[in-house]
Design a protein around this motif. Structure first.
Motif: not given
Ligand code: OXD
Ligand code: MN
Length: 599
Positions: A73, A221-222, A242, A264, A289, A381, A443, A461
């Motif tokens: 990310r 997701k995020k 999270h 993370s 997560d 991953r 991460a 996030f």
């Molecule tokens: C994930 C993160 O990928 O928190 O879950 O970076």
């Protein structure tokens, strides 16, 4: 399915509008079927982007590698585009929405030339959950379409739920590499120089450009389930967090649900699938997560996992650290940026002590055993469906969610923070969340090992001003009877001794800490009051069968007054950045701790 077959006319118009803008050579609406998945994966194998793993070793699974400049990310290119910069707050990167729209519209004109535009309808949360949220992602990445099928409830069922006029969150995504006549494509097209992951909280819109990796590209997701959902949650009095969710069952058969917030790569997936060493204790996984939590009819906080799969960090995952996860990725899994073995399987650092015969590393280079470089990228991953997890809780699909008894916060801290302690009130618990910090891992981009504040592990996030987010958490004591709210704890598995050795064995032994938390929730375990909160009374902390001395335990639970006073000063200065949005109640908690430390 063709776009003109869609029942939802507004969705159809929206897709056509963006088709005209992105100019793909083709548009394909995903139905989420298994056949479709195999077809898409098959096309990726044909192009060389995917390598099919040995069917006898890992059935239905694929290896792939990203561009070396697209591996995590990218927080410095992640934006909250609220009209007022104050609404994004001091922890987010802000861009004016009009400027961002103009820039993105310009750069993305014709960006899908020569590619297929996939229409990915997805649902975050069990399809009938009152909190479930639908998104539709347009993407020119078949890798994204395949991963979204595993990570979300995706396809026809979502279109059915949307009906003729259902609401959805528009999610736009392009890898930003148009293909003109005669161009050859790369295995992992991306445009790292141009990456922008943008969120428009007022419009509830996501637009991500340039990256095909993880949270930058799997927009459910995020981007949706945390950044956009957190804004919606604030508006509608719930929480988008999270957090992992586990079901913990005692030898007597009593179960409690625990949510856990860890930055993370702090071992969330391992904790979510823990095999407790203590006989008779059982952990089952609801999520690893993200948790969405809402006050239920009985006044308790109920949580759902909005995701349908795991996008976990591979390195370090092993039979020792997480046997249940190893089962979950035995088949039907996509591996990104790990090593490929000679017999067509995968490997990463920490999977076994000695690597098997490798074919190539994550950079597609033939393996050189004398190389000092890692076989797998530290942020490599696996993408696996939740139902593959052998200890998935039966409540995973429960639309109303599970009642949360305890919330745990925890970071990676070499020193100071004890193994476990309990907050003294809801406000104190919110303070624990707000004061969470952790040493950086791979991460995210940054210096590995550096301490970073990560309130509620939401620093990257939260879709709005973090100070307002703290207030929202505090408000739950008004939204419901505070006695019904979960108890809040802080844990630290990562304390080291002066020789740099971990003091707590971790993994399955963390079940001992969970047991104490469980028993605190039913008032069955004693605690000792310290200035920072309640720590376990050794009489009630189960050390049976564990080779650890009393001296070591004392050290693990020690409160270093000087160190904590310094931590409070540091936090005080951190909180000052939130200015007038910093809730007074949390500053009062800080003062109260200071006072207790000085007594
Ligand atoms: C994930 C993160 O990928 O928190 O879950 O970076
Ligand atoms: Mn995460």
């Amino acid at each position: 399915m063709k776009v003109d077959q869609l029942k939802h006319k507004a969705l159809q118009e929206w897709i056509i509008k963006w088709k005209n803008h992105f100019e793909p050579s083709d548009v394909y609406v995903c139905d989420g079927s298994e056949q479709e998945h195999h077809r898409l994966a098959g096309e990726l194998v044909k192009s060389g982007a995917f390598i099919k793993l040995n069917e006898n070793k890992r059935p239905g699974s694929y290896w792939c590698a990203s561009d070396p400049n697209d591996v995590a990310r990218v927080e410095e290119r992640t934006f909250i585009c609220s009209k007022d910069p104050k609404d994004a707050g001091p922890t987010n990167h802000h861009k004016d929405p009009k400027i961002m729209h103009d820039g993105l519209n310009k750069i993305s004109k014709g960006c899908m030339k020569g590619r297929t535009m996939y229409v990915v309808p997805f649902c975050m949360g069990p399809i009938d959950a009152p909190l479930a949220m639908i998104g539709v992602q347009l993407s020119d990445s078949p890798y994204v379409a395949c991963n979204m099928r595993t990570m979300t409830r995706m396809g026809q069922q979502v279109l059915d739920k949307l009906g003729k006029d259902g609401e959805y969150i528009p999610c736009l995504h392009s890898v930003g590499v148009p293909l003109n006549e005669g161009d050859t494509d790369s295995y992992w097209p991306c445009s790292p120089e141009d990456v922008v992951v943008s969120h428009f909280p007022e419009e509830k819109l996501i637009f991500s450009y340039g990256s095909g990796y993880g949270g930058n590209a799997l927009l459910g997701k995020k981007c949706l389930a945390l950044r956009i959902a957190s804004v919606k949650a604030k508006e509608e009095k719930w929480l988008a967090e999270h957090m992992l969710i586990i079901k913990l069952t005692s030898p007597e058969g009593e179960s409690k649900f625990i949510a856990g917030s860890f930055p993370s790569a702090c071992g969330k997936t391992n904790l979510a699938m823990l095999e407790p060493s203590l006989p008779g204790w059982k952990v089952e996984c609801v999520g690893d997560d993200i948790a969405w939590m809402k006050v239920g009819k009985d006044g308790r906080l109920y949580a759902i996992n909005p995701e349908a799969g795991f996008f976990g960090v591979a390195p370090g995952t092993s039979e020792k650290s997480n046997p249940n996860c190893m089962r979950a990725i035995e088949k039907n899994t996509i591996f990104t940026n790990v090593g490929l073995t000679e017999d067509g399987d995968v490997w990463w650092e920490g999977m076994t002590d000695i690597p098997p015969k490798m074919k190539m590393d994550w950079k597609r280079r033939p393996w050189d055993p004398s190389s000092k470089e890692k076989v797998a990228h530290p942020n490599s991953r696996f993408t696996a469906h939740a139902t593959m997890c052998p200890i998935l809780a039966k409540e995973f699909d429960e639309p109303e969610g599970v009642p949360i008894d305890a919330i745990i916060f925890g970071g990676r801290r070499k020193s100071l923070v004890p193994l476990v302690y309990e907050s003294l009130s809801w406000e104190h618990g919110v303070f624990l969340g707000a004061s969470l910090s952790s040493e950086l891992t791979a991460a995210v981009k940054g210096t590995v090992g550096k301490l970073r504040h990560d309130p509620f592990s939401m620093i990257a996030f939260c879709g709005y001003n973090m100070g307002d987010y703290f207030s929202h958490w505090l408000d739950f004591a008004k939204f419901t009877d505070r006695s019904k709210l979960p108890k809040i704890f802080n844990v630290n598995w990562f304390r080291q001794d002066s020789a740099g050795k971990f003091m707590w064995p971790g993994f399955g032994e963390n079940g001992r800490v969970l047991k104490w938390i469980f028993e605190r929730c039913s008032d069955d375990a004693k605690a000792e009051l310290t200035p920072i909160g309640n720590v376990p009374h050794m009489e009630d902390f189960d050390l049976q069968g564990l080779d650890i001395s009393k001296g070591q335990m004392d050290e693990l639970l020690k409160i270093d007054t000087e160190g904590w006073l310094k931590e409070m000063d540091e936090l005080d200065s951190y909180f000052s950045m939130f200015k007038e949005s910093m809730p007074q109640a949390l500053l009062e908690e800080l003062e109260a701790i200071r006072k207790r430390l000085k007594k």
